[in-house]
Design an enzyme around this catalytic site. Structure first.
Site, PDB file in Angstrom:
ATOM      1  CG  ASP A 148      -6.489   0.743  -0.755  1.00 30.29           C
ATOM      2  OD1 ASP A 148      -5.633   1.656  -0.787  1.00 30.29           O
ATOM      3  OD2 ASP A 148      -6.508  -0.131   0.126  1.00 30.29           O
ATOM      4  CG  ASP A 165      -2.948  -0.519  -2.217  1.00 30.54           C
ATOM      5  OD1 ASP A 165      -2.976   0.622  -1.717  1.00 30.54           O
ATOM      6  OD2 ASP A 165      -3.555  -1.478  -1.716  1.00 30.54           O
ATOM      7  CB  SER A 181      -0.965  -0.038   1.181  1.00 27.91           C
ATOM      8  OG  SER A 181      -1.810   1.068   1.157  1.00 27.91           O
ATOM      9  CG  ASP A 233      -3.188   4.045  -1.134  1.00 30.10           C
ATOM     10  OD1 ASP A 233      -3.860   3.900  -2.173  1.00 30.10           O
ATOM     11  OD2 ASP A 233      -3.122   3.183  -0.231  1.00 30.10           O
TER      12      ASP A 233
HETATM   13 MG    MG Z   1      -3.742   1.285   0.151  1.00 29.53          MG
END
Ligand code: MG
Length: 460
Positions: free
Chosen positions: A247, A245, A100, A243
């Site tokens: 999400d 990744d 992440s 961010d």
């Molecule tokens: Mg994330």
């Protein structure tokens, strides 16, 4: 027993605590778990752009194959794209290799259930038990899993997002958007999605690079200064920071001002509950009261949960919620999928702007504002419980407290606002959050409760 899974999967520094042996055995443990209920499971696997992605993917894939699970590699994808693919393509599970927003030396492993949601605590605990017992159900030589690749996950996902959004209204506006993907996996999806929505896109850090040369990966104000500057320089409609990744999404208004996640969560929650004429929404106890204010104004209700997006998503599922999310830019849209999704967040924001016909700063100004104070106190793990017990005891008869909530830690409501004291689940710290209307009150309450925790800790 050592806890393997944190609040968001397993993370660590590459080739130290996050290494290929660990990945292999997690694959074997997860595969063993899947085989208990499904004779021939298929697991989808994807990664972000970190330098260790192939190393960990190969190892975890070997683990799955050794237990007789088939593996489908969907390549480089944002986390929500992998999650959506698992749900839509009816895979039995999914794995995303990502850490992440952590620095580039980290990597991590996150599992997905067959509906695309993050694994529940029970499932993680079962996988942990198998992992630590090392009782892996290895297959016979002629039952080893098969491996294939599938390259259409991003296309499937973008089509899915567009099917949930009023594309025609958005396109008419010809928005100008500054997009900062932080060199993360969002670069693979967000620019294409915005262009399909008729936006003119100014790209910042939209080249995939696992060393994150453009900025730190966490979309906090100090990491989004270039984005804020670019939005005001180019007179864009707004800016988006993702961010690592993708999400989570954070927004910057047309003046280049950072919008806190509480506010964007509230703006979207307000829009959705207005559209659905009420409904249940879900958020952790740490979220600002501004969310509850706007949801109640639109005949909605709020269910508060413990901190952690899997808990929010699970509570949403059980209560047929219309919307939910966290105050860090992690928004969950149940009509699409039960996990945080930055592409749905940015597409929905565009729909809101197209519908409301007002600048983002004006829409945000309509959300009530509260002052917040957050601090942490170093507290050894063994002292957390005695400190908490003492706090509960002490607060029982406190004349200024109007309500006590024990959903996560201890949340106290006073006439002025609320105080939340909660021990961290992963670090030896105790967190104190205070929210009230007036800055001075927040500081007073914050200092008072911080001292209280400190003194209980010294005597624990
Ligand atoms: Mg994330």
């Amino acid at each position: 027993m050592t806890r393997l899974f944190g609040t968001n999967g397993i993370r660590g520094i590459v080739n130290q605590d996050m290494n290929s042996t660990l990945a292999l055995e997690i694959g074997q443990a997860f595969g063993t778990y899947l085989k208990r209920t499904t004779p021939r499971p298929t697991c989808a696997i994807g990664t972000d752009a970190r330098l260790s992605n192939h190393m960990l993917k190969s190892a975890i894939t070997a683990g799955f194959l050794s237990t007789g699970c088939d593996v489908v590699d969907v390549g480089l994808v944002p986390t929500p794209t992998l999650q959506y693919t698992v749900k839509e393509k009816h895979f039995n599970a999914g794995i995303i290799i990502t850490a992440s927003h952590n620095p580039p030396q980290f990597n991590g492993i996150k599992g997905t259930a067959q509906d695309g949601a993050e694994l529940t605590k029970d499932v993680e605990e079962t996988i942990e038990q198998i992992f630590f017992s090392k009782h892996f159900a290895l297959s016979d030589w002629n039952e080893v899993g098969s491996f294939s690749t599938w390259n259409d996950a991003k296309e499937l996902y973008i089509k899915g997002v567009l099917s949930c959004i009023d594309v025609t209204s958005i396109k008419k506006q010809r928005f100008h958007v500054v997009l900062d993907c932080g060199n993360g996996a969002g670069s693979l999806v967000a620019p294409t999605l915005l262009k399909k929505l008729g936006c003119m896109v100014t790209e910042l850090n939209c080249e995939l690079d696992g060393t994150f040369p453009g900025r730190h990966s966490e979309p906090i104000p100090e990491n989004l200064t270039s984005l804020m500057k670019k939005v005001s320089e180019t007179h864009a409609s707004f800016g988006i920071g993702l961010d690592g990744d993708a999400d989570r999404a954070i927004f910057v208004d047309e003046n280049g001002s950072y919008i806190w996640g509480d506010k964007s969560l509230s703006l979207v929650g307000k829009y959705i509950t207005k559209k659905t004429n009420g409904g249940i929404t879900v958020t952790p106890v740490t979220t600002s009261t501004c969310f509850e204010d706007v949801i109640l104004q639109n005949n909605g209700t709020v269910i508060y949960t413990k901190v952690g997006s899997p808990i929010v998503a699970d509570t949403m599922k059980k209560n047929h919620a219309v919307f939910g999310g966290e105050e860090n830019g992690g928004l969950i849209f149940p009509q699409f999928q039960y996990c945080r999704d930055s592409a749905m967040s940015l597409a929905t924001l565009l729909e809101i702007l197209a519908t409301e016909q007002r600048p983002l700063s004006e829409l945000i100004a309509q959300i009530p504002s509260y002052e917040m104070f957050k601090t942490k106190i170093v507290c050894p793990n063994e002292k957390k419980e005695p400190v908490m017990n003492r706090l509960v005891e002490e607060m029982k008869n406190h004349h200024e407290i109007t309500r006590i909530d024990r959903t996560d830690g201890l949340k106290l409501f006073t006439k002025e606002g609320w105080v939340l004291m909660r021990p961290s689940g992963t670090e030896p710290i105790f967190r104190v959050y205070v929210e009230a209307k007036v800055k001075q009150q927040v500081e007073q309450l914050g200092t008072y409760y911080k001292k209280l925790v400190e003194s209980f800790m010294q005597h624990a």
